[in-house]
Scaffold this motif. Structure first.
Motif, mmCIF file in Angstrom:
data_model
loop_
_atom_site.group_PDB
_atom_site.id
_atom_site.type_symbol
_atom_site.label_atom_id
_atom_site.label_comp_id
_atom_site.label_asym_id
_atom_site.label_seq_id
_atom_site.Cartn_x
_atom_site.Cartn_y
_atom_site.Cartn_z
ATOM 1 N N LEU A 16 40.515 51.224 39.094
ATOM 2 C CA LEU A 16 40.513 50.569 40.396
ATOM 3 C C LEU A 16 39.825 51.414 41.459
ATOM 4 N N GLU A 17 39.888 52.730 41.328
ATOM 5 C CA GLU A 17 39.172 53.590 42.273
ATOM 6 C C GLU A 17 37.670 53.476 42.082
ATOM 7 N N GLU A 18 37.213 53.379 40.829
ATOM 8 C CA GLU A 18 35.784 53.212 40.557
ATOM 9 C C GLU A 18 35.302 51.843 41.009
ATOM 10 N N ASP A 19 36.142 50.825 40.803
ATOM 11 C CA ASP A 19 35.835 49.441 41.160
ATOM 12 C C ASP A 19 34.476 49.011 40.604
ATOM 13 N N ASP A 20 34.231 49.376 39.335
ATOM 14 C CA ASP A 20 32.975 49.029 38.676
ATOM 15 C C ASP A 20 33.268 48.031 37.560
ATOM 16 N N GLU A 21 33.251 46.763 37.923
ATOM 17 C CA GLU A 21 33.598 45.704 36.993
ATOM 18 C C GLU A 21 32.635 45.617 35.814
ATOM 19 N N PHE A 25 39.982 41.578 37.533
ATOM 20 C CA PHE A 25 39.337 42.100 38.744
ATOM 21 C C PHE A 25 39.241 41.021 39.823
ATOM 22 N N HIS A 34 41.044 41.458 43.496
ATOM 23 C CA HIS A 34 40.362 41.431 44.798
ATOM 24 C C HIS A 34 40.929 40.341 45.711
ATOM 25 N N ARG A 55 44.542 41.541 46.688
ATOM 26 C CA ARG A 55 44.447 42.725 47.554
ATOM 27 C C ARG A 55 44.066 42.337 48.981
#
Length: 123
Positions: free
Chosen positions: A59-64, A74, A78, A81
Motif C-alpha cells: 500500500l505504501e508503494e501503491d503500484d498496482e 486496489f 482507493h 480510503r
C-alpha cells in the motif's frame, strides 16, 4: 479487528471468507472489511495497524501494475480510503497484535463466511 477509540472504548470484529486466492488476498480483503466497518461505525479518522508487513509495503508503494491479481482490491481500497478524513496504515508485530491475531485465528477456524463487530468478543 480491535478498534480502540481515543476515549478508550473498544469494539471487536472478525470476518471470514472462503473465497481467497492467497494469504495476501486474505489480508487485503480483511483490511477492506475493517475499513468499511470503521466507516459504518462513523470513524473517519483511522490509524490501521497490521502484522502483515507485505500489505503495508504494497500500500505504501501503491503500484498496482506489480500486482495485477489485486486490481479489484486496489480499486476498493482507493474508493473506501477516500471516505476517510485521515487514514494511515502501519506495521505492528504479531506479538503486540495478539488480540486481533486471536480473533483472526478464531474466524478462520469457523470455516464459513461471517462478519461480527461488537463491543463484546465473539464466542
Amino acid at each position: 479487528m480491535v478498534l480502540t477509540t481515543e476515549d478508550g472504548a473498544t469494539s471487536y470484529g472478525s470476518f471470514a471468507s472462503n473465497r481467497v486466492l492467497t494469504p495476501l488476498h486474505a489480508e487485503f480483503q480483511t483490511l477492506l472489511w475493517a475499513m468499511k466497518s470503521s466507516i459504518q461505525l462513523h470513524h473517519s479518522t483511522m490509524n490501521f495497524r497490521t502484522d502483515c508487513l507485505q500489505l503495508v509495503n504494497l500500500l505504501e508503494e501503491d503500484d498496482e501494475d506489480k500486482w495485477p491479481s489485486l486490481l479489484a482490491e486496489f480499486d476498493d481500497f482507493h474508493l473506501i480510503r477516500s471516505m476517510f478524513t485521515f487514514f494511515s496504515i502501519s506495521f505492528i508485530s504479531r506479538s503486540l497484535n495478539f488480540r486481533a491475531d486471536h480473533l483472526a485465528k478464531g474466524a478462520r477456524s469457523r470455516g464459513l463466511y461471517f462478519s461480527h463487530v461488537n463491543t463484546q468478543l465473539p464466542s
